[in-house]
Design a protein around this motif. Structure first.
Motif, PDB file in Angstrom:
ATOM      1  N   GLU A   6     105.257  37.450  93.042  1.00  0.00           N
ATOM      2  CA  GLU A   6     106.227  37.760  91.996  1.00  0.00           C
ATOM      3  C   GLU A   6     105.550  38.149  90.683  1.00  0.00           C
ATOM      4  O   GLU A   6     104.479  37.636  90.338  1.00  0.00           O
ATOM      5  CB  GLU A   6     107.126  36.541  91.742  1.00  0.00           C
ATOM      6  CG  GLU A   6     107.869  36.072  92.990  1.00  0.00           C
ATOM      7  CD  GLU A   6     108.513  34.715  92.795  1.00  0.00           C
ATOM      8  OE1 GLU A   6     109.675  34.555  93.200  1.00  0.00           O
ATOM      9  OE2 GLU A   6     107.837  33.816  92.231  1.00  0.00           O
ATOM     10  N   TYR A   7     106.210  39.070  89.989  1.00  0.00           N
ATOM     11  CA  TYR A   7     105.801  39.424  88.627  1.00  0.00           C
ATOM     12  C   TYR A   7     107.068  39.779  87.856  1.00  0.00           C
ATOM     13  O   TYR A   7     107.803  40.716  88.235  1.00  0.00           O
ATOM     14  CB  TYR A   7     104.843  40.610  88.627  1.00  0.00           C
ATOM     15  CG  TYR A   7     104.444  41.054  87.241  1.00  0.00           C
ATOM     16  CD1 TYR A   7     103.598  40.273  86.445  1.00  0.00           C
ATOM     17  CD2 TYR A   7     104.939  42.239  86.698  1.00  0.00           C
ATOM     18  CE1 TYR A   7     103.245  40.661  85.170  1.00  0.00           C
ATOM     19  CE2 TYR A   7     104.591  42.649  85.420  1.00  0.00           C
ATOM     20  CZ  TYR A   7     103.748  41.855  84.653  1.00  0.00           C
ATOM     21  OH  TYR A   7     103.408  42.240  83.377  1.00  0.00           O
ATOM     22  N   LYS A   8     107.347  38.992  86.831  1.00  0.00           N
ATOM     23  CA  LYS A   8     108.586  39.130  86.054  1.00  0.00           C
ATOM     24  C   LYS A   8     109.779  39.047  87.015  1.00  0.00           C
ATOM     25  O   LYS A   8     109.930  38.076  87.727  1.00  0.00           O
ATOM     26  CB  LYS A   8     108.564  40.436  85.253  1.00  0.00           C
ATOM     27  CG  LYS A   8     107.505  40.430  84.145  1.00  0.00           C
ATOM     28  CD  LYS A   8     107.545  41.726  83.324  1.00  0.00           C
ATOM     29  CE  LYS A   8     106.517  41.672  82.210  1.00  0.00           C
ATOM     30  NZ  LYS A   8     106.488  42.924  81.413  1.00  0.00           N
ATOM     31  N   THR A  32      92.785  46.123  92.476  1.00  0.00           N
ATOM     32  CA  THR A  32      93.772  46.635  93.434  1.00  0.00           C
ATOM     33  C   THR A  32      93.040  47.489  94.455  1.00  0.00           C
ATOM     34  O   THR A  32      92.077  48.189  94.128  1.00  0.00           O
ATOM     35  CB  THR A  32      94.859  47.479  92.743  1.00  0.00           C
ATOM     36  OG1 THR A  32      94.252  48.629  92.133  1.00  0.00           O
ATOM     37  CG2 THR A  32      95.589  46.669  91.682  1.00  0.00           C
ATOM     38  N   LEU A  33      93.514  47.456  95.717  1.00  0.00           N
ATOM     39  CA  LEU A  33      92.844  48.160  96.808  1.00  0.00           C
ATOM     40  C   LEU A  33      93.399  49.563  96.994  1.00  0.00           C
ATOM     41  O   LEU A  33      94.554  49.845  96.648  1.00  0.00           O
ATOM     42  CB  LEU A  33      92.985  47.377  98.110  1.00  0.00           C
ATOM     43  CG  LEU A  33      92.403  45.963  98.127  1.00  0.00           C
ATOM     44  CD1 LEU A  33      92.634  45.319  99.486  1.00  0.00           C
ATOM     45  CD2 LEU A  33      90.913  45.988  97.787  1.00  0.00           C
ATOM     46  N   GLU A  34      92.581  50.432  97.564  1.00  0.00           N
ATOM     47  CA  GLU A  34      93.045  51.767  97.912  1.00  0.00           C
ATOM     48  C   GLU A  34      94.012  51.675  99.083  1.00  0.00           C
ATOM     49  O   GLU A  34      93.999  50.705  99.846  1.00  0.00           O
ATOM     50  CB  GLU A  34      91.859  52.664  98.274  1.00  0.00           C
ATOM     51  CG  GLU A  34      91.010  52.126  99.403  1.00  0.00           C
ATOM     52  CD  GLU A  34      89.715  52.900  99.598  1.00  0.00           C
ATOM     53  OE1 GLU A  34      89.072  52.667 100.635  1.00  0.00           O
ATOM     54  OE2 GLU A  34      89.358  53.716  98.718  1.00  0.00           O
ATOM     55  N   GLU A  35      94.854  52.675  99.232  1.00  0.00           N
ATOM     56  CA  GLU A  35      95.882  52.648 100.277  1.00  0.00           C
ATOM     57  C   GLU A  35      95.244  52.746 101.659  1.00  0.00           C
ATOM     58  O   GLU A  35      94.394  53.593 101.918  1.00  0.00           O
ATOM     59  CB  GLU A  35      96.866  53.807 100.083  1.00  0.00           C
ATOM     60  CG  GLU A  35      98.016  53.786 101.065  1.00  0.00           C
ATOM     61  CD  GLU A  35      99.020  54.894 100.800  1.00  0.00           C
ATOM     62  OE1 GLU A  35     100.112  54.861 101.383  1.00  0.00           O
ATOM     63  OE2 GLU A  35      98.708  55.809 100.000  1.00  0.00           O
ATOM     64  N   TYR A  94      97.655  47.897  98.023  1.00  0.00           N
ATOM     65  CA  TYR A  94      98.274  49.078  97.406  1.00  0.00           C
ATOM     66  C   TYR A  94      99.790  48.913  97.238  1.00  0.00           C
ATOM     67  O   TYR A  94     100.336  49.148  96.164  1.00  0.00           O
ATOM     68  CB  TYR A  94      97.957  50.300  98.258  1.00  0.00           C
ATOM     69  CG  TYR A  94      98.523  51.595  97.718  1.00  0.00           C
ATOM     70  CD1 TYR A  94      97.861  52.299  96.724  1.00  0.00           C
ATOM     71  CD2 TYR A  94      99.722  52.107  98.210  1.00  0.00           C
ATOM     72  CE1 TYR A  94      98.386  53.480  96.219  1.00  0.00           C
ATOM     73  CE2 TYR A  94     100.251  53.292  97.712  1.00  0.00           C
ATOM     74  CZ  TYR A  94      99.582  53.976  96.718  1.00  0.00           C
ATOM     75  OH  TYR A  94     100.096  55.147  96.234  1.00  0.00           O
ATOM     76  N   LYS A  95     100.480  48.491  98.300  1.00  0.00           N
ATOM     77  CA  LYS A  95     101.938  48.367  98.227  1.00  0.00           C
ATOM     78  C   LYS A  95     102.361  47.239  97.300  1.00  0.00           C
ATOM     79  O   LYS A  95     103.386  47.340  96.615  1.00  0.00           O
ATOM     80  CB  LYS A  95     102.520  48.159  99.627  1.00  0.00           C
ATOM     81  CG  LYS A  95     102.591  49.424 100.469  1.00  0.00           C
ATOM     82  CD  LYS A  95     103.365  49.188 101.750  1.00  0.00           C
ATOM     83  CE  LYS A  95     103.490  50.482 102.551  1.00  0.00           C
ATOM     84  NZ  LYS A  95     104.220  50.269 103.816  1.00  0.00           N
ATOM     85  N   VAL A  96     101.598  46.167  97.295  1.00  0.00           N
ATOM     86  CA  VAL A  96     101.910  45.060  96.381  1.00  0.00           C
ATOM     87  C   VAL A  96     101.822  45.538  94.941  1.00  0.00           C
ATOM     88  O   VAL A  96     102.704  45.276  94.114  1.00  0.00           O
ATOM     89  CB  VAL A  96     100.956  43.870  96.619  1.00  0.00           C
ATOM     90  CG1 VAL A  96     101.244  42.751  95.610  1.00  0.00           C
ATOM     91  CG2 VAL A  96     101.087  43.338  98.038  1.00  0.00           C
ATOM     92  N   PHE A 113     104.048  46.488  90.028  1.00  0.00           N
ATOM     93  CA  PHE A 113     103.659  47.163  88.782  1.00  0.00           C
ATOM     94  C   PHE A 113     103.898  48.669  88.900  1.00  0.00           C
ATOM     95  O   PHE A 113     102.960  49.463  88.917  1.00  0.00           O
ATOM     96  CB  PHE A 113     102.183  46.890  88.474  1.00  0.00           C
ATOM     97  CG  PHE A 113     101.837  45.434  88.391  1.00  0.00           C
ATOM     98  CD1 PHE A 113     102.030  44.726  87.218  1.00  0.00           C
ATOM     99  CD2 PHE A 113     101.320  44.774  89.498  1.00  0.00           C
ATOM    100  CE1 PHE A 113     101.712  43.375  87.140  1.00  0.00           C
ATOM    101  CE2 PHE A 113     100.996  43.422  89.435  1.00  0.00           C
ATOM    102  CZ  PHE A 113     101.202  42.717  88.256  1.00  0.00           C
ATOM    103  N   PRO A 114     105.161  49.088  88.999  1.00  0.00           N
ATOM    104  CA  PRO A 114     105.449  50.516  89.168  1.00  0.00           C
ATOM    105  C   PRO A 114     105.108  51.357  87.940  1.00  0.00           C
ATOM    106  O   PRO A 114     104.803  52.538  88.060  1.00  0.00           O
ATOM    107  CB  PRO A 114     106.955  50.549  89.458  1.00  0.00           C
ATOM    108  CG  PRO A 114     107.486  49.298  88.832  1.00  0.00           C
ATOM    109  CD  PRO A 114     106.389  48.287  88.972  1.00  0.00           C
TER     110      PRO A 114
END
Length: 409
Positions: free
Chosen positions: A117-119, A193-196, A164-166, A171-172
């Motif tokens: 979760e974030y916000k 963060t990881l590459e896709e 990547y998806k997380v 964080f869009p």
């Protein structure tokens, strides 16, 4: 003597006229060919797509990496494996000390589908606890930021690297680095963060895209120690891989205290198992597809042969007239062969035209790719079916006596 260009040109013109004159008959005749080409094309696109997805997944697993775990990935007797002792973190540490020829010995432990979760945004993903050397065995590299250090790993710091998806979901519209997220209610600072990586077989369950990586000491603190871990062993540049594998197994048997003569109480898995299983599945798909395709093309071929015999009968006088005017046997033969091949080629083109949108639909469930070679193979098969189906009717037309043909009623 070879065929003249004008004979082929004339054959094509006559073939298209004959097809245009019998549109319904020609359409029904090509139906079997269309179905056969659709089957063979879709089968090839799915196999190609699965192969590409598998190679990508294997790359993510890491080359020359062995995975020592409680269970065997494929095969084995799961009812026996479930009674094995859990592999512990202490055993992984002793293995690292004992098997020093390995490039890296990395323990990993997972917890599935935990809320992140974030916000006001949240996503469910897999939490993986590991050490700072995980990138050596996995080939997974941060696209932004970094992986945690040895100090952070040993101290069990509340830091994480997210997939990547997380990152995209939580964080869009902002940079995730340095932000605090909650994983199962516990706070972690995002340091990378990881590459896709992408999904595998339509699922992201095994993909790093939906994972969060945290120090293994922190994992045990927040998620508990009552679970079996997996030990990733990267061999690196070692001369005899088979000998090294046996030494690795021997070392872990010693660590586990397995008496001589008894079978291993752990599984040793590699990416080769995935490849072998894939080849087995592809082989089964290929056999089933070959049978279905063969039956469909056989039905289509019989239909082409039948309609060509009808065409020869209907145009007996035309054949007699052409022969009386000097047309050679080979000219008549080429004319009917071209007609049969053209009908099948049109069926092949229609089949490919149907296959492409169908492959896009299938791609939503299974990875599928339609390379250009699949198109050429499909068209070649359709033309070969036409030539093989048309050769007997064409030969019967070519050998007709012009006098008898002109008197035919």
């Amino acid at each position: 003597m070879g065929f003249k260009f004008y004979e082929i040109k004339e054959g094509l013109i006559i073939a298209f006229r004959a097809i245009a004159a019998n549109k319904m008959r020609s359409s029904l005749t090509t139906l079997g060919i269309v179905i056969g080409i659709v089957v063979v094309t879709l089968m090839a696109t799915v196999i190609e797509g699965l192969d590409i997805a598998l190679q990508k997944q294997i790359k993510g697993l890491g080359a020359d990496v062995y995975y020592i775990s409680k269970y065997d990935w494929f095969g084995g007797e799961w009812w026996k494996a479930r009674n094995r002792k859990d592999i512990t973190y202490e055993e992984a540490e002793r293995m690292k000390e004992k098997f020093t020829i390995a490039e890296a010995v990395v323990p990993t432990v997972s917890d599935w589908r935990e809320p992140m979760e974030y916000k006001n945004r949240s996503i469910y993903g897999n939490v993986l606890g590991t050490t700072h050397e995980y990138t050596i065995t996995s080939g997974v590299l941060p696209e932004q930021g970094r992986f945690f250090t040895e100090l952070e790993a040993n101290a069990g710091r509340p830091v994480c690297v997210i997939g990547y998806k997380v990152a995209q979901h939580l964080f869009p519209n902002e940079d995730p680095l340095g932000k605090q997220i909650k994983i199962e209610g516990k706070s972690y600072r995002v340091i990378g963060t990881l590459e896709e990586e992408g999904d595998f077989l339509g699922s992201d369950f095994f993909s790093s895209d939906t994972q969060a990586f945290i120090p293994i000491e922190n994992f045990f603190k927040n998620f508990g120690t009552q679970r079996s871990i997996t030990v990733n062993v990267k061999m690196g540049d070692i001369g005899n891989k088979d000998l090294a594998k046996e030494e690795m197994i021997g070392a872990f048997r010693t660590v586990r205290g397995v008496p001589p003569g008894e079978e291993n109480d752990f599984g040793v898995n590699t990416q080769d198992f995935l490849k072998e299983t894939f080849d087995s599945v592809v082989g089964t798909i290929g056999i089933v597809g070959f049978v279905i395709t063969s039956l469909s093309l056989l039905v289509g071929g019989v239909g082409i042969m039948n309609i060509m015999f009808v065409s020869v009968k209907e145009r007996t006088k035309e054949i007699g007239t052409r022969k009386a005017l000097g047309a050679k046997r080979r000219t008549i033969l080429v004319q009917f062969l071209i007609e049969a091949a053209t009908i099948c080629l049109l069926g092949g083109l229609i089949g490919i035209g149907l296959s492409y949108p169908l492959s896009l639909i299938i791609d939503q469930v299974l990875p599928s790719v339609m390379p250009i070679w699949v198109v050429f193979v499909s068209l070649t098969i359709s033309m070969l079916v036409g030539l093989l189906s048309g050769i007997i009717p064409a030969y019967s037309a070519a050998k007709l006596d012009p006098v008898d043909a002109l008197r035919y009623e």
